[in-house]
Design a protein around this motif. Structure first.
Motif, PDB file in Angstrom:
ATOM      1  N   GLY A   1       0.797  -1.225   0.000  1.00  0.00           N
ATOM      2  CA  GLY A   1       0.000   0.000   0.000  1.00  0.00           C
ATOM      3  C   GLY A   1       0.823   1.266   0.000  1.00  0.00           C
ATOM      4  O   GLY A   1       0.441   2.279  -0.600  1.00  0.00           O
ATOM      5  N   GLY A   2       1.978   1.244   0.667  1.00  0.00           N
ATOM      6  CA  GLY A   2       2.820   2.433   0.741  1.00  0.00           C
ATOM      7  C   GLY A   2       3.316   2.908  -0.602  1.00  0.00           C
ATOM      8  O   GLY A   2       3.588   4.104  -0.796  1.00  0.00           O
ATOM      9  N   TYR A   3       3.430   1.988  -1.555  1.00  0.00           N
ATOM     10  CA  TYR A   3       3.908   2.374  -2.884  1.00  0.00           C
ATOM     11  C   TYR A   3       2.901   3.258  -3.615  1.00  0.00           C
ATOM     12  O   TYR A   3       3.240   3.918  -4.592  1.00  0.00           O
ATOM     13  N   LEU A   4       1.672   3.255  -3.164  1.00  0.00           N
ATOM     14  CA  LEU A   4       0.626   4.012  -3.839  1.00  0.00           C
ATOM     15  C   LEU A   4       0.513   5.440  -3.341  1.00  0.00           C
ATOM     16  O   LEU A   4      -0.202   6.249  -3.937  1.00  0.00           O
ATOM     17  N   THR A   5       1.183   5.768  -2.255  1.00  0.00           N
ATOM     18  CA  THR A   5       1.026   7.083  -1.638  1.00  0.00           C
ATOM     19  C   THR A   5       2.239   7.961  -1.901  1.00  0.00           C
ATOM     20  O   THR A   5       3.273   7.519  -2.397  1.00  0.00           O
ATOM     21  N   ASN A   6       2.111   9.241  -1.514  1.00  0.00           N
ATOM     22  CA  ASN A   6       3.230  10.168  -1.703  1.00  0.00           C
ATOM     23  C   ASN A   6       4.319   9.980  -0.654  1.00  0.00           C
ATOM     24  O   ASN A   6       5.247  10.780  -0.578  1.00  0.00           O
ATOM     25  N   GLN A   7       4.213   8.923   0.133  1.00  0.00           N
ATOM     26  CA  GLN A   7       5.319   8.565   1.020  1.00  0.00           C
ATOM     27  C   GLN A   7       6.435   7.853   0.250  1.00  0.00           C
ATOM     28  O   GLN A   7       7.530   7.669   0.766  1.00  0.00           O
ATOM     29  N   SER A   8       6.147   7.443  -0.968  1.00  0.00           N
ATOM     30  CA  SER A   8       7.147   6.810  -1.823  1.00  0.00           C
ATOM     31  C   SER A   8       7.509   7.766  -2.956  1.00  0.00           C
ATOM     32  O   SER A   8       6.752   8.677  -3.299  1.00  0.00           O
ATOM     33  N   ILE A   9       8.681   7.570  -3.548  1.00  0.00           N
ATOM     34  CA  ILE A   9       9.125   8.431  -4.634  1.00  0.00           C
ATOM     35  C   ILE A   9       8.180   8.336  -5.819  1.00  0.00           C
ATOM     36  O   ILE A   9       7.794   9.356  -6.413  1.00  0.00           O
ATOM     37  N   ASN A  10       7.802   7.100  -6.177  1.00  0.00           N
ATOM     38  CA  ASN A  10       6.912   6.957  -7.329  1.00  0.00           C
ATOM     39  C   ASN A  10       5.547   7.583  -7.066  1.00  0.00           C
ATOM     40  O   ASN A  10       4.957   8.197  -7.963  1.00  0.00           O
ATOM     41  N   GLY A  11       5.043   7.451  -5.832  1.00  0.00           N
ATOM     42  CA  GLY A  11       3.773   8.081  -5.504  1.00  0.00           C
ATOM     43  C   GLY A  11       3.858   9.593  -5.512  1.00  0.00           C
ATOM     44  O   GLY A  11       2.933  10.293  -5.942  1.00  0.00           O
ATOM     45  N   LEU A  12       4.985  10.127  -5.036  1.00  0.00           N
ATOM     46  CA  LEU A  12       5.179  11.579  -5.018  1.00  0.00           C
ATOM     47  C   LEU A  12       5.240  12.131  -6.438  1.00  0.00           C
ATOM     48  O   LEU A  12       4.639  13.164  -6.745  1.00  0.00           O
ATOM     49  N   ILE A  13       5.966  11.440  -7.318  1.00  0.00           N
ATOM     50  CA  ILE A  13       6.050  11.879  -8.713  1.00  0.00           C
ATOM     51  C   ILE A  13       4.672  11.819  -9.375  1.00  0.00           C
ATOM     52  O   ILE A  13       4.279  12.723 -10.121  1.00  0.00           O
ATOM     53  N   ALA A  14       3.940  10.747  -9.105  1.00  0.00           N
ATOM     54  CA  ALA A  14       2.598  10.627  -9.672  1.00  0.00           C
ATOM     55  C   ALA A  14       1.710  11.770  -9.217  1.00  0.00           C
ATOM     56  O   ALA A  14       0.928  12.317 -10.010  1.00  0.00           O
ATOM     57  N   GLN A  15       1.822  12.148  -7.948  1.00  0.00           N
ATOM     58  CA  GLN A  15       1.032  13.264  -7.433  1.00  0.00           C
ATOM     59  C   GLN A  15       1.404  14.569  -8.142  1.00  0.00           C
ATOM     60  O   GLN A  15       0.532  15.352  -8.522  1.00  0.00           O
ATOM     61  N   GLN A  16       2.700  14.800  -8.326  1.00  0.00           N
ATOM     62  CA  GLN A  16       3.153  16.011  -8.994  1.00  0.00           C
ATOM     63  C   GLN A  16       2.668  16.085 -10.438  1.00  0.00           C
ATOM     64  O   GLN A  16       2.396  17.167 -10.955  1.00  0.00           O
ATOM     65  N   GLN A  17       2.559  14.927 -11.092  1.00  0.00           N
ATOM     66  CA  GLN A  17       2.186  14.881 -12.498  1.00  0.00           C
ATOM     67  C   GLN A  17       0.703  14.565 -12.713  1.00  0.00           C
ATOM     68  O   GLN A  17       0.282  14.309 -13.842  1.00  0.00           O
ATOM     69  N   ASN A  18      -0.068  14.601 -11.627  1.00  0.00           N
ATOM     70  CA  ASN A  18      -1.497  14.285 -11.704  1.00  0.00           C
ATOM     71  C   ASN A  18      -1.737  12.894 -12.306  1.00  0.00           C
ATOM     72  O   ASN A  18      -2.637  12.691 -13.123  1.00  0.00           O
ATOM     73  N   GLY A  19      -0.914  11.966 -11.885  1.00  0.00           N
ATOM     74  CA  GLY A  19      -1.047  10.605 -12.372  1.00  0.00           C
ATOM     75  C   GLY A  19      -1.665   9.688 -11.333  1.00  0.00           C
ATOM     76  O   GLY A  19      -1.903  10.086 -10.191  1.00  0.00           O
ATOM     77  N   ALA A  20      -1.934   8.469 -11.739  1.00  0.00           N
ATOM     78  CA  ALA A  20      -2.472   7.447 -10.842  1.00  0.00           C
ATOM     79  C   ALA A  20      -1.404   6.395 -10.585  1.00  0.00           C
ATOM     80  O   ALA A  20      -0.625   6.055 -11.477  1.00  0.00           O
ATOM     81  N   THR A  21      -1.347   5.902  -9.361  1.00  0.00           N
ATOM     82  CA  THR A  21      -0.409   4.821  -9.027  1.00  0.00           C
ATOM     83  C   THR A  21      -1.179   3.514  -8.895  1.00  0.00           C
ATOM     84  O   THR A  21      -2.260   3.474  -8.309  1.00  0.00           O
ATOM     85  N   ILE A  22      -0.613   2.472  -9.437  1.00  0.00           N
ATOM     86  CA  ILE A  22      -1.275   1.162  -9.440  1.00  0.00           C
ATOM     87  C   ILE A  22      -0.254   0.099  -9.064  1.00  0.00           C
ATOM     88  O   ILE A  22       0.857   0.080  -9.603  1.00  0.00           O
ATOM     89  N   VAL A  23      -0.605  -0.763  -8.141  1.00  0.00           N
ATOM     90  CA  VAL A  23       0.193  -1.949  -7.850  1.00  0.00           C
ATOM     91  C   VAL A  23      -0.542  -3.139  -8.449  1.00  0.00           C
ATOM     92  O   VAL A  23      -1.665  -3.445  -8.057  1.00  0.00           O
ATOM     93  N   ILE A  24       0.083  -3.773  -9.430  1.00  0.00           N
ATOM     94  CA  ILE A  24      -0.526  -4.911 -10.103  1.00  0.00           C
ATOM     95  C   ILE A  24       0.005  -6.202  -9.492  1.00  0.00           C
ATOM     96  O   ILE A  24       1.208  -6.401  -9.423  1.00  0.00           O
ATOM     97  N   GLU A  25      -0.895  -7.047  -9.045  1.00  0.00           N
ATOM     98  CA  GLU A  25      -0.481  -8.300  -8.433  1.00  0.00           C
ATOM     99  C   GLU A  25       0.100  -9.231  -9.488  1.00  0.00           C
ATOM    100  O   GLU A  25      -0.542  -9.531 -10.496  1.00  0.00           O
TER     101      GLU A  25
END
Length: 326
Positions: free
Chosen positions: A21-45
């Motif tokens: 779950g942490g990978y989806l939030t702005n607590q992670s680098i990818n989540g922070l970048i997604a937030q800055q770029q108005n993107g969506a984060t997805i973790v695919i099983e």
């Protein structure tokens, strides 16, 4: 992409969600970048995890656990995605850019090891390698008795994950080696004798019980002992047997003699004997050269030699495929 017969396990789903779950939030680098770029984060099983497990891990099932199958899964998802958000039905390739991100905890593992308990670990590994190199039967027997194993496999220490913070088994392991009578060891550790017996005591009183749960009730020897074809650990086809794999051979070797090592030198390429030539040929291995691909590699990552930052490779960083080391 081939469909899998799926089994469901709510406990595994909960663990997967909690850990990822942490990978989806702005607590992670990818989540922070997604937030800055108005993107969506997805973790695919990934297939063979959580809800995406087959009914068993027989060779027939493992035939569906391939790199190409995983690639096809991602392509299928991207081309059919309908995300639960405004505009979520217009995110197909050609409508919106997709960025794939992946990594490993191994860099953190190495960093924590280097600043916490590496000296005593190195001392034990050097001693173990020494007694096996000269076939010191008395020394080998002593180690077996201390660690409570018929065969010694200290590489399992690397599965002690530090990434869940305080209370992690990794920190308990380091405390067992480095704290004596309430006093922390200095940079040089407490020395070989204390390290061997403290490590062995921790293995017998704490870690084996933990591994027994992880290994589905198997005893320590069957679970983490040296691989033996007569044991069921490597041939067990029940779902979640982590040693059942296909195509890839991710392993860590010990350093040459004369260099400090936290992995035994007994663990060489012959010991692991991965069959990866076809995989490397198909997917280019170190020769990979694709556009819009960014490598971010840690200088102390134990898997560094498996990627394009390997020592002696000298692969150049280019604008179309930048390689960053830090």
């Amino acid at each position: 992409m081939d469909d899998l017969p799926i089994i469901h396990d709510d406990h595994r789903r909960w663990l997967y969600t909690e850990r990822s779950g942490g990978y989806l939030t702005n607590q992670s680098i990818n989540g922070l970048i997604a937030q800055q770029q108005n993107g969506a984060t997805i973790v695919i099983e990934h297939r063979f995890f959580g809800y995406s497990n087959p009914s068993d891990l027989t060779s027939q099932s493992l035939a569906l656990l391939t790199i190409q199958q995983a690639i096809d899964d991602l392509v299928y998802f991207a081309t059919n995605a309908d995300l639960p958000m405004p505009g979520g039905d217009a995110v197909k390739p050609g409508q919106a850019p997709w960025i794939l991100i992946g990594g490993s905890y191994s860099g953190a593992l190495t960093s924590w090891m280097m600043v916490n308990c590496s000296s005593d670990v190195q001392a034990v590994i050097a001693y173990l390698d020494g007694v096996y190199a000269v076939n010191d039967t008395a020394g080998i027997q002593t180690l077996k008795e201390v660690f409570g194993l018929v065969m010694i496999n200290l590489v399992d220490r690397q599965s002690l994950q530090p990434d869940i913070g305080l209370g992690a088994m990794f920190l308990k392991f380091c405390d067992a080696l480095e704290v004596k009578d309430g006093i922390n060891a200095g940079p040089g550790g407490w020395g070989l004798e204390n390290a061997i017996y403290s490590w062995g005591n921790f293995w017998n009183t704490t870690y084996y019980n933990y591994r027994k749960v992880v290994c589905g009730g198997q005893d320590a020897e069957s679970c983490i002992g040296t691989y033996d074809t007569s044991e069921s650990y490597g041939t067990n086809t029940i779902v979640n047997n982590a040693v059942r794999c296909n195509q890839v051979g991710l392993y860590q070797d010990g350093l040459p003699y004369g260099q400090p090592a936290i992995v035994s030198r007994i663990l060489d390429t012959i010991y692991h004997d991965p069959t990866t030539a076809e995989t490397n040929m198909t997917y280019a291995g170190w020769n990979v050269d694709v556009e819009r691909f960014f490598f971010a590699n840690g200088l102390r990552d134990p898997w560094r030699e498996s990627n394009v930052s390997a020592d002696g490779l000298y692969k150049p960083s280019t604008p179309s495929m930048p390689i960053y080391e830090g």
